[in-house]
Write a protein that holds these residues in place. Structure first.
Motif, short mmCIF file in Angstrom:
data_model
loop_
_atom_site.label_atom_id
_atom_site.label_comp_id
_atom_site.label_asym_id
_atom_site.label_seq_id
_atom_site.Cartn_x
_atom_site.Cartn_y
_atom_site.Cartn_z
N ARG A 87 0.24 -1.53 -0.42
CA ARG A 87 -0.42 0.22 -0.04
C ARG A 87 1.22 1.36 0.13
N GLU A 88 2.24 1.25 0.11
CA GLU A 88 2.39 2.83 1.01
C GLU A 88 3.51 2.67 -0.37
N LEU A 89 3.43 1.37 -1.12
CA LEU A 89 4.49 0.99 -2.31
C LEU A 89 3.72 1.83 -3.63
N GLN A 90 2.47 1.55 -3.30
CA GLN A 90 1.84 2.37 -4.42
C GLN A 90 1.59 3.58 -4.13
N LYS A 91 2.16 4.32 -3.61
CA LYS A 91 1.55 5.71 -3.40
C LYS A 91 2.60 6.48 -4.69
N PHE A 92 3.99 5.15 -4.67
CA PHE A 92 5.03 5.87 -5.80
C PHE A 92 4.94 5.53 -7.03
N LEU A 93 4.58 3.61 -6.47
CA LEU A 93 4.32 2.78 -8.16
C LEU A 93 2.96 2.68 -7.96
N PRO A 94 2.31 3.26 -8.58
CA PRO A 94 0.41 2.64 -8.73
C PRO A 94 0.01 1.99 -9.22
N ASN A 95 -0.50 0.58 -8.74
CA ASN A 95 -0.55 -0.78 -9.13
C ASN A 95 0.15 -1.64 -9.37
N CYS A 96 1.32 -1.53 -8.20
CA CYS A 96 2.60 -2.43 -8.03
C CYS A 96 2.25 -3.19 -6.97
N LYS A 97 2.99 -4.95 -7.24
CA LYS A 97 2.93 -5.67 -6.23
C LYS A 97 3.59 -6.64 -6.26
N VAL A 98 3.33 -6.53 -4.90
CA VAL A 98 4.65 -7.12 -3.52
C VAL A 98 5.27 -8.79 -4.04
N GLU A 99 6.22 -9.14 -4.07
CA GLU A 99 6.36 -10.23 -3.97
C GLU A 99 6.94 -10.55 -2.49
N HIS A 100 7.51 -10.18 -2.50
CA HIS A 100 8.97 -10.56 -1.46
C HIS A 100 9.25 -9.32 -0.68
N VAL A 101 9.12 -9.40 1.20
CA VAL A 101 9.70 -8.02 1.74
C VAL A 101 10.75 -8.92 2.56
N PHE A 102 12.20 -8.27 2.23
CA PHE A 102 12.92 -8.78 3.37
C PHE A 102 13.50 -7.68 4.24
#
Length: 242
Positions: A188-203
């Protein structure tokens, strides 16, 4: 001097270029990993000198290891070069006792005891308060340990779905502003900068609350570089601090 005070001093250089001021504010906040109002400017001068006063070289030096096999290969090579040395991971030391015969007795949380001739203390500044030293350390060193240094903020990596060659974004943020274990919140936070992006993994890792370090990386508070550094580096035989 704080980082914020220095930024204010040069703010006139950014007249009519507020976007450049914001970029510099972000860059400095990322370097210190802490509130600019509480971060020492002297540390940044040292950091900038080590990076050859060049932003491109800074990115090159801090973004990758110069050792092909990684930093762990260097550590392993040092260990392999030693004789009769045991490596103990996840072992918390609770006390360091200087004995009357000028030796050292070290006790771990699991009640292991090591009797040695000398000890090199490489524990970061923030968790040093968790170790009991007998005889008591010098008063100035105890004050520096009690004061601690900058704890840092949030740092993590996010790998995006369906991106070319698996794009990985390095992210920095304020303390406790985001739960990096919640992939939906990160997305949700990353979509503020990259609309519609989908996160696969978080490290990532919560370095600030890890008992072995209690900070992301070393950064002194204002004035500590001059008042505390020499004291912290001073040996108290048979203990050596580094």
């Amino acid at each position: 001097m704080t980082m914020q005070e220095r930024l204010k001093q040069i703010s006139s250089s950014f007249d009519y270029h507020d976007n450049m001021r914001q970029i510099l504010d972000t860059y400095l906040s990322m370097n210190t990993q802490y509130d600019l109002r509480k971060s020492g400017f002297l540390d940044h001068l040292c950091f900038w000198a080590l990076e050859d006063y060049d932003t491109i070289r800074t990115s090159d030096k801090t973004s990758r290891s110069k050792i092909r096999e990684g930093e762990s290969a260097l550590v392993q090579a040092i260990l392999d070069d030693c004789q009769d040395v045991n490596l103990l991971l996840f072992t918390s030391v609770i006390s360091v006792h200087r004995t009357e015969d000028k030796k050292v007795r070290i006790q771990t949380q699991s009640q292991q005891v090591f009797n040695v001739r000398t000890t090199i203390i490489t524990v970061p500044l923030n968790p040093l308060h968790n170790i009991e030293f007998q005889s008591t350390l010098e008063f100035e060193k105890l004050c520096a340990i009690a004061e601690g240094q900058c704890r840092g903020d949030t740092k993590f990596w996010a790998k995006l779905k369906n991106s070319i060659e698996g794009t990985v974004i390095v992210c920095f943020g304020p303390d406790n502003a985001l739960d990096i274990r919640d992939i939906v919140a990160v997305e949700r936070e990353l979509q503020k900068f990259l609309p519609n992006c989908k996160v696969e993994h978080v490290f990532g890792h919560d370095w600030r609350n890890g008992s072995f370090v209690e900070s992301t990386w070393s950064w002194y508070k204002p004035g500590q570089g001059l008042s505390n550094l020499r004291v912290l580096q001073t040996s108290e035989l048979p203990l050596f601090f580094c």
